[in-house]
Design a protein around this motif. Sequence first.
Motif, short mmCIF file in Angstrom:
data_model
loop_
_atom_site.label_atom_id
_atom_site.label_comp_id
_atom_site.label_asym_id
_atom_site.label_seq_id
_atom_site.Cartn_x
_atom_site.Cartn_y
_atom_site.Cartn_z
N ARG A 1 21.93 18.29 10.75
CA ARG A 1 22.92 17.69 9.86
C ARG A 1 23.88 18.76 9.31
O ARG A 1 25.09 18.53 9.19
N ILE B 1 26.82 4.30 3.41
CA ILE B 1 25.44 3.96 3.77
C ILE B 1 25.30 2.45 3.89
O ILE B 1 25.72 1.70 3.00
N LEU C 1 27.33 10.29 10.02
CA LEU C 1 25.86 10.35 9.98
C LEU C 1 25.21 9.01 10.32
O LEU C 1 24.03 8.96 10.68
N GLU C 2 25.96 7.91 10.16
CA GLU C 2 25.44 6.57 10.48
C GLU C 2 24.17 6.28 9.68
O GLU C 2 23.13 5.90 10.22
N MET C 3 24.27 6.43 8.38
CA MET C 3 23.08 6.32 7.51
C MET C 3 22.72 4.86 7.21
O MET C 3 23.60 4.01 7.07
N ARG C 4 21.42 4.64 7.05
CA ARG C 4 20.89 3.35 6.62
C ARG C 4 19.86 3.61 5.52
O ARG C 4 18.95 4.41 5.71
N LEU D 1 15.51 6.64 4.19
CA LEU D 1 16.84 6.95 4.70
C LEU D 1 16.74 7.39 6.16
O LEU D 1 16.00 8.32 6.48
N THR D 2 17.50 6.72 7.02
CA THR D 2 17.59 7.14 8.41
C THR D 2 19.05 7.46 8.74
O THR D 2 19.97 6.98 8.07
N ASP D 3 19.25 8.27 9.77
CA ASP D 3 20.60 8.57 10.25
C ASP D 3 20.53 8.94 11.72
O ASP D 3 19.48 8.85 12.35
N ARG D 4 21.65 9.39 12.27
CA ARG D 4 21.73 9.65 13.70
C ARG D 4 20.81 10.80 14.14
O ARG D 4 20.50 10.94 15.32
N ARG E 1 24.71 12.71 -0.39
CA ARG E 1 25.04 11.81 0.72
C ARG E 1 25.30 10.38 0.23
O ARG E 1 25.17 9.43 0.98
#
Length: 633
Positions: free
Chosen positions: A450, A628, A467-470, A522-525, A558
Amino acid sequence: MDWGRIVTNLMWLPKVDGWRDTLKAFAKSPDPTWAQAVSLANACLDFSQTNALDEIARRRWGETVPDGITGKPVRIAVLGSSTLAHLQPSIRVGGLRRGLHVAVYENDYGQYRQELEDEGSALYAFRPTVVLFALDAVTLTSGLRIGQSQADARGPLDATLEEVRHCWRLARRAFGGMVIQQACLPVFPSLLGNNEHRLTGSRAWAVTYLNDRLRAIADEEGVEILAVDAHVAEHGLGAWHSEALWHRSKQEVALTAAPLYGDLVARLVAAKQGRSFKCLALDLDNTLWGGVIGDDGLEGITLGQGSALGEAYVAFQAYARDLSRRGVILAVCSKNDEKNAREPFERHPDMILRSQDISCFVANWTDKATNLRHIAKELNIGIDSIVFVDDNPFERNLVRQELPMVAVPEVSDDPTFFPRILAAAGYFEGLAVTEDDLARTTQYAGNQQRESFRSQATDMASYLAGLEMRLISRDFDRIGLQRIVQLINKTNQFNLTTRRYTDAQVQGVMEDGNAVGLQLRLTDRFGDNGIIGIVIGRLEETDFIIDTWLMSCRVLGRQVEVTTLNVIAERARALGARRLVGEYIATAKNGMVREHYQNLGFTVVHSDELGSRSELDIEGFSLRPTAITMVSE
């Protein structure tokens, strides 16, 4: 190396020249500090030295919590059926070693059950936060007869175990805190020899049966085990038990073993407060391999098959790797040219540790205290979370002097004993292992990716979007219970109230229709950051009171804080709340969130040096825009 001596004298701690003179000066000081007492406790102390330090500390502070303390005060009730008074000083000093102020209570001889049942007893007046059951082996194994059938022999033992379980439940219901059960000490001589397990009804057989079952029911009840039986197996019964003292005064744990006993208790309590160490920082030359890589070259260092010393370095690396696999962060802190220092990790065939195992690699010619500060900053952890291993006594002493909060075990120049010394010191004491622990090295590797991605982004908005965060919110559940309790009890910096919860109290939130308990992932790419946040709130009329809001510092910056507010507001409105009420309780470590609620648009209605109370009207609240995606499961 005399391992029994290591056990009784805490030999992973340094011997301090002139310790007694320093202790006398401390006793005579008109204004002794808590930090001085902690420093004195972090030395290689025997039973008499431990008692001397305890006496002076008690004379100075007694039950009063001193200034400068960071951990929450602890009140330990030691309940048992034998003489336990000689263990009290060691338990207090074990806590002092970790910066904890500990008060200890012991039941009247043999009266632990009566005091548990009597709400008017001195035990209830003491109000323990921790209850330690230290039941002796003779009491636990009573009622057996050689030659009984297995069913007949197990009957009284199972009844005893249910009695123990009942006592745990009484303690938890009465005091709501941590419960610890001492394992049964294997003090009985064998009657059959190597095949004692075949002699049903012998007391030696019964100890094995009891300890197996105690661990099983402790898992069911959320009770921690004080594994003295494992230490006896490793160090010998003679280091732990004196039959003469047992017959003379009913002291089951020998005087010489008391310092270690107290340290083991303190480790469990500290782990419950989240005060176990998180990072193992390693020197390289003559620590991970023999020789100096810059002088001897890749072919000249001692490592691997072909020599006992080379195999010892391999064994230490394997131990460090396994620590990382259970959740300990690994770092390198070396005075070296970085290119030379990295070469064994990339090219040596016998290296167990590889570059991907190291979350922070620092090799330069700067002093090691400065580099350890850099490692803490890079990993976003407290400097007091680091254990530093170095074969060089000069470097060890320098770090102890400059950074007394860093743990520096007193290893020798023989790597054979490095794993045992680290294990014996108990720096990385844990109460459970979660999926997030097992994935920690991968999570830190993702952080490095990151940061690399961030350096390539043209601005913060594009970086966050890329980052394509969820943010995945899920109600508390039994699957995540261990991780929830772990985070609540170890997070100190981004923690608005630092309230601690037991397993039972978390389950109480799950069962309360007016309460919300959220675990946030938290997840991301670049991967899954794991559970990074916990929120507990309760509806009181039309106010949603945020009792607990904590987050992992590694995800700050973030927009997770704002997205979490969106989640809280939606859940609160679903319960019928019109207003969010957030409380900040100031501690020595959570100053970073002092203005957290104000920064999120709350109105401060009260503020002083102890904390603040803030409110936010959510009747017309609109979700704040972030990069997010919110996901509810």
